[in-house]
Motif scaffolding. Structure first.
Motif, PDB file in Angstrom:
ATOM      1  N   ARG A  33       8.605   6.481   5.247  1.00 51.41           N
ATOM      2  CA  ARG A  33       8.574   5.088   4.646  1.00 51.41           C
ATOM      3  C   ARG A  33       7.759   4.612   6.000  1.00 51.41           C
ATOM      4  N   THR A  34       8.315   4.976   7.197  1.00 54.67           N
ATOM      5  CA  THR A  34       7.784   4.625   8.284  1.00 54.67           C
ATOM      6  C   THR A  34       6.907   4.985   9.111  1.00 54.67           C
ATOM      7  N   PHE A  35       6.753   6.094   8.870  1.00 51.46           N
ATOM      8  CA  PHE A  35       5.760   7.118   9.162  1.00 51.46           C
ATOM      9  C   PHE A  35       4.704   7.285   8.217  1.00 51.46           C
ATOM     10  N   TYR A  36       4.308   7.202   7.283  1.00 46.77           N
ATOM     11  CA  TYR A  36       3.628   6.469   6.290  1.00 46.77           C
ATOM     12  C   TYR A  36       2.762   5.333   6.163  1.00 46.77           C
ATOM     13  N   MET A  37       3.666   4.413   6.431  1.00 45.30           N
ATOM     14  CA  MET A  37       2.937   2.961   7.172  1.00 45.30           C
ATOM     15  C   MET A  37       2.500   2.608   8.638  1.00 45.30           C
ATOM     16  N   GLU A  38       3.094   3.823   9.072  1.00 43.58           N
ATOM     17  CA  GLU A  38       2.326   2.961  10.935  1.00 43.58           C
ATOM     18  C   GLU A  38       0.784   4.292  10.672  1.00 43.58           C
ATOM     19  N   LYS A  39       1.094   5.194   9.792  1.00 49.60           N
ATOM     20  CA  LYS A  39      -0.386   5.932   9.695  1.00 49.60           C
ATOM     21  C   LYS A  39      -1.487   5.337   8.994  1.00 49.60           C
ATOM     22  N   ALA A  40      -0.239   4.745   7.354  1.00 50.93           N
ATOM     23  CA  ALA A  40      -1.989   3.634   6.996  1.00 50.93           C
ATOM     24  C   ALA A  40      -2.591   2.704   7.798  1.00 50.93           C
ATOM     25  N   ALA A  41      -1.567   2.090   9.043  1.00 57.48           N
ATOM     26  CA  ALA A  41      -2.346   0.593   9.655  1.00 57.48           C
ATOM     27  C   ALA A  41      -3.033   1.968  10.821  1.00 57.48           C
ATOM     28  N   TYR A  52      -1.230   7.206   2.482  1.00 54.33           N
ATOM     29  CA  TYR A  52      -0.291   7.262   2.756  1.00 54.33           C
ATOM     30  C   TYR A  52       0.416   6.053   2.187  1.00 54.33           C
ATOM     31  N   LYS A  53      -0.128   4.538   1.974  1.00 52.17           N
ATOM     32  CA  LYS A  53       0.005   3.740   1.215  1.00 52.17           C
ATOM     33  C   LYS A  53       1.561   3.892   0.312  1.00 52.17           C
ATOM     34  N   TYR A  54       0.190   5.031  -0.479  1.00 53.45           N
ATOM     35  CA  TYR A  54       1.357   5.390  -1.802  1.00 53.45           C
ATOM     36  C   TYR A  54       2.637   5.773  -1.858  1.00 53.45           C
ATOM     37  N   LEU A  55       2.389   6.933  -0.252  1.00 58.11           N
ATOM     38  CA  LEU A  55       2.939   7.474   0.049  1.00 58.11           C
ATOM     39  C   LEU A  55       4.593   6.770   0.900  1.00 58.11           C
ATOM     40  N   ALA A  56       4.260   5.401   0.758  1.00 60.39           N
ATOM     41  CA  ALA A  56       5.165   4.780   1.999  1.00 60.39           C
ATOM     42  C   ALA A  56       6.170   3.970   0.431  1.00 60.39           C
ATOM     43  N   ASP A  57       5.436   3.742  -0.926  1.00 58.15           N
ATOM     44  CA  ASP A  57       5.544   3.408  -1.699  1.00 58.15           C
ATOM     45  C   ASP A  57       7.446   4.270  -2.569  1.00 58.15           C
ATOM     46  N   GLU A  58       6.923   5.341  -2.891  1.00 56.78           N
ATOM     47  CA  GLU A  58       6.904   6.416  -3.225  1.00 56.78           C
ATOM     48  C   GLU A  58       8.449   6.721  -2.626  1.00 56.78           C
ATOM     49  N   GLU A  59       8.295   6.669  -1.259  1.00 59.21           N
ATOM     50  CA  GLU A  59       9.518   6.658   0.128  1.00 59.21           C
ATOM     51  C   GLU A  59      11.126   5.536  -0.776  1.00 59.21           C
ATOM     52  N   ILE A  82       1.352   6.399 -11.925  1.00 60.16           N
ATOM     53  CA  ILE A  82       0.457   7.081 -11.683  1.00 60.16           C
ATOM     54  C   ILE A  82      -0.490   6.231 -11.229  1.00 60.16           C
ATOM     55  N   PRO A  83      -1.064   6.374 -10.071  1.00 61.57           N
ATOM     56  CA  PRO A  83      -2.488   5.234  -9.130  1.00 61.57           C
ATOM     57  C   PRO A  83      -3.719   5.457  -9.656  1.00 61.57           C
ATOM     58  N   SER A  84      -3.594   4.936 -10.920  1.00 62.89           N
ATOM     59  CA  SER A  84      -4.939   4.352 -11.447  1.00 62.89           C
ATOM     60  C   SER A  84      -5.747   3.360 -10.658  1.00 62.89           C
ATOM     61  N   GLY A  85      -7.286   4.634 -11.169  1.00 60.46           N
ATOM     62  CA  GLY A  85      -8.357   3.954 -10.610  1.00 60.46           C
ATOM     63  C   GLY A  85      -8.557   4.130  -8.631  1.00 60.46           C
ATOM     64  N   GLN A  86      -7.312   4.712  -8.336  1.00 61.19           N
ATOM     65  CA  GLN A  86      -7.562   6.044  -7.106  1.00 61.19           C
ATOM     66  C   GLN A  86      -7.665   6.546  -6.787  1.00 61.19           C
ATOM     67  N   SER A  87      -8.602   6.998  -5.592  1.00 62.19           N
ATOM     68  CA  SER A  87      -9.481   8.698  -5.443  1.00 62.19           C
ATOM     69  C   SER A  87      -8.809   8.582  -4.315  1.00 62.19           C
ATOM     70  N   PHE A  88      -7.681   9.771  -3.995  1.00 59.13           N
ATOM     71  CA  PHE A  88      -7.484  10.696  -2.164  1.00 59.13           C
ATOM     72  C   PHE A  88      -8.552  11.309  -2.264  1.00 59.13           C
ATOM     73  N   THR A  89      -9.688  11.394  -2.493  1.00 58.07           N
ATOM     74  CA  THR A  89     -10.300  12.274  -2.216  1.00 58.07           C
ATOM     75  C   THR A  89     -11.269  12.177  -1.588  1.00 58.07           C
ATOM     76  N   PRO A  90     -11.634  13.071  -0.147  1.00 51.80           N
ATOM     77  CA  PRO A  90     -12.027  12.546   1.026  1.00 51.80           C
ATOM     78  C   PRO A  90     -13.230  12.150   0.910  1.00 51.80           C
ATOM     79  N   GLU A  91     -13.936  11.423   1.564  1.00 52.06           N
ATOM     80  CA  GLU A  91     -15.310  11.634   1.387  1.00 52.06           C
ATOM     81  C   GLU A  91     -16.055  11.574   2.800  1.00 52.06           C
ATOM     82  N   PHE A  92     -16.816  11.700   2.995  1.00 48.84           N
ATOM     83  CA  PHE A  92     -17.181  13.010   4.405  1.00 48.84           C
ATOM     84  C   PHE A  92     -18.346  11.929   4.624  1.00 48.84           C
ATOM     85  N   GLU A  93     -18.242  11.588   6.272  1.00 50.17           N
ATOM     86  CA  GLU A  93     -19.545  10.601   6.489  1.00 50.17           C
ATOM     87  C   GLU A  93     -21.073  12.028   7.248  1.00 50.17           C
TER      88      GLU A  93
END
Length: 168
Positions: A33-41, A52-59, A82-93
């Protein structure tokens, strides 16, 4: 993967009892959880931040399940969302060449997270194998299943990055 699996088997074989197993599992869930929260930040990517926030909440949920099981020795009430309306699909610049862009560091973090989730899955499956009590076995299998789902989520994220690059 055999090495990671053997490492987990060896570790589980050294545990003295259920309390020690749950204490170790709880510590790992806190660390994850700490790892995911640090990465989210620290990420600028909205998708990675959400992932990362989703996974931190899961942990945090897993930690709660472990503590509840430790205290009651009964399967906890499970809340599956299940996260609704959330997409973890990366968007590329878009760049001048038209290729997508993602920092190597972000990919490395996703790979490290995948490794953690897989090792956690192995850990819980080994505890399930050693469990003579059916409730305990189901509890650890349930946690292993969640870790497997998290691994698959991260893997699909990584795959979407790879597919994009292969198409360009």
């Amino acid at each position: 993967m055999k090495y990671a699996f053997q490492e987990v088997v060896d570790e589980v074989s050294k545990l003295k009892d259920l309390d020690e197993a749950i204490a170790l599992a709880a510590e790992r869930e806190k660390e994850a959880r700490t790892f995911y929260m640090e990465k989210a930040a620290t990420t600028d990517s909205i998708q990675l931040k959400d992932l990362y926030k989703y996974l931190a909440d899961e942990e945090a949920k897993h930690l709660h399940y472990l503590e509840e099981y430790r205290d009651t020795k009964k399967l906890p009430e499970i809340e599956i969302q299940i996260p609704s309306g959330q997409s973890f699909t990366p968007e590329f610049e878009e760049t001048e060449t038209g290729y997508g862009h993602m920092e190597l560091g972000a990919i490395g973090i996703v790979i490290a997270a995948m490794r953690h989730e897989r090792k956690s899955e192995y850990f819980y499956m080994e505890l399930a194998k050693l469990s003579e009590d059916e409730t305990r076995k189901k509890f650890f299998e349930m946690l292993a299943g969640y870790e497997s789902i998290h691994y698959d989520l991260l893997d699909s994220y990584l795959e979407s990055i790879t597919d994009f690059r292969m198409q360009t």
